[in-house]
Design a protein around this motif. Structure first.
Motif, PDB file in Angstrom:
ATOM      1  N   SER A 132       0.810  -1.215   0.000  1.00 12.89           N
ATOM      2  CA  SER A 132       0.000   0.000   0.000  1.00 12.89           C
ATOM      3  C   SER A 132       0.842   1.263   0.000  1.00 12.89           C
ATOM      4  CB  SER A 132      -0.940   0.008   1.200  1.00 12.89           C
ATOM      5  OG  SER A 132      -0.191  -0.065   2.398  1.00 12.89           O
ATOM      6  N   SER A 140      -3.731  -5.685   1.440  1.00 15.62           N
ATOM      7  CA  SER A 140      -3.906  -4.699   0.374  1.00 15.62           C
ATOM      8  C   SER A 140      -3.998  -5.442  -0.946  1.00 15.62           C
ATOM      9  CB  SER A 140      -2.732  -3.723   0.352  1.00 15.62           C
ATOM     10  OG  SER A 140      -2.642  -3.044   1.585  1.00 15.62           O
ATOM     11  N   ASN A 174      -7.731  -3.430   2.256  1.00 13.48           N
ATOM     12  CA  ASN A 174      -7.474  -2.164   1.594  1.00 13.48           C
ATOM     13  C   ASN A 174      -7.465  -2.413   0.086  1.00 13.48           C
ATOM     14  OD1 ASN A 174      -6.877  -0.792   4.119  1.00 13.48           O
ATOM     15  ND2 ASN A 174      -5.022  -2.002   4.114  1.00 13.48           N
ATOM     16  N   ILE A 218      -6.518  -1.272  -3.279  1.00 17.18           N
ATOM     17  CA  ILE A 218      -5.550  -0.319  -3.817  1.00 17.18           C
ATOM     18  C   ILE A 218      -5.879   0.043  -5.256  1.00 17.18           C
ATOM     19  CG2 ILE A 218      -3.103   0.090  -4.306  1.00 17.18           C
ATOM     20  CD1 ILE A 218      -3.839  -0.054  -1.319  1.00 17.18           C
TER      21      ILE A 218
END
Length: 116
Positions: free
Chosen positions: A39, A72, A110, A112
């Motif tokens: 990330s 991520s 997350n 990305i």
């Protein structure tokens, strides 16, 4: 750090990098996930110099017998990000708990990027 436990046969210690590899493999098997990625730019540069970047895109923090995981990812285009993220959380939590025998407290996803 690592997760430590013991049983009648002795002490068991599982490193964060081993947990990260299991979490990454679980993530890549989920529908809609293209790849795991770092990330931050500094993480990407740091991974270039590591010999084994197998846990790329997965950060594991252990505190006592609790495990906290950040993943991520890049997802496929035209999939429900919410559905994919929930599936990813459940899969990673299940696989890491089965692997370690410890409790996974949180799995943070997350997103990305999106790949066409």
């Amino acid at each position: 750090m690592s997760v430590n436990t013991s049983n009648v046969y002795g002490k068991i210690s599982i490193s964060d990098s081993a947990i990260a590899k299991v979490a990454k493999n679980a993530a890549l098997e989920c529908y809609g996930i293209v790849d795991t990625v770092s990330s931050k730019l500094t993480d990407s540069i740091g991974e270039l110099f590591k010999k084994q970047p197998d846990g790329r895109g997965v950060k594991v923090v252990t505190n006592g017998d609790r495990i906290y995981i950040d993943v991520s990812v890049i997802v496929k285009y035209a999939v429900s990000i919410n559905a994919v993220a929930e599936s990813l959380k459940e899969s990673v939590k299940y696989r890491v708990e089965k692997f370690t025998g410890m409790i996974v407290d949180t799995v943070n996803v997350n997103v990305i990027g999106v790949k066409l």
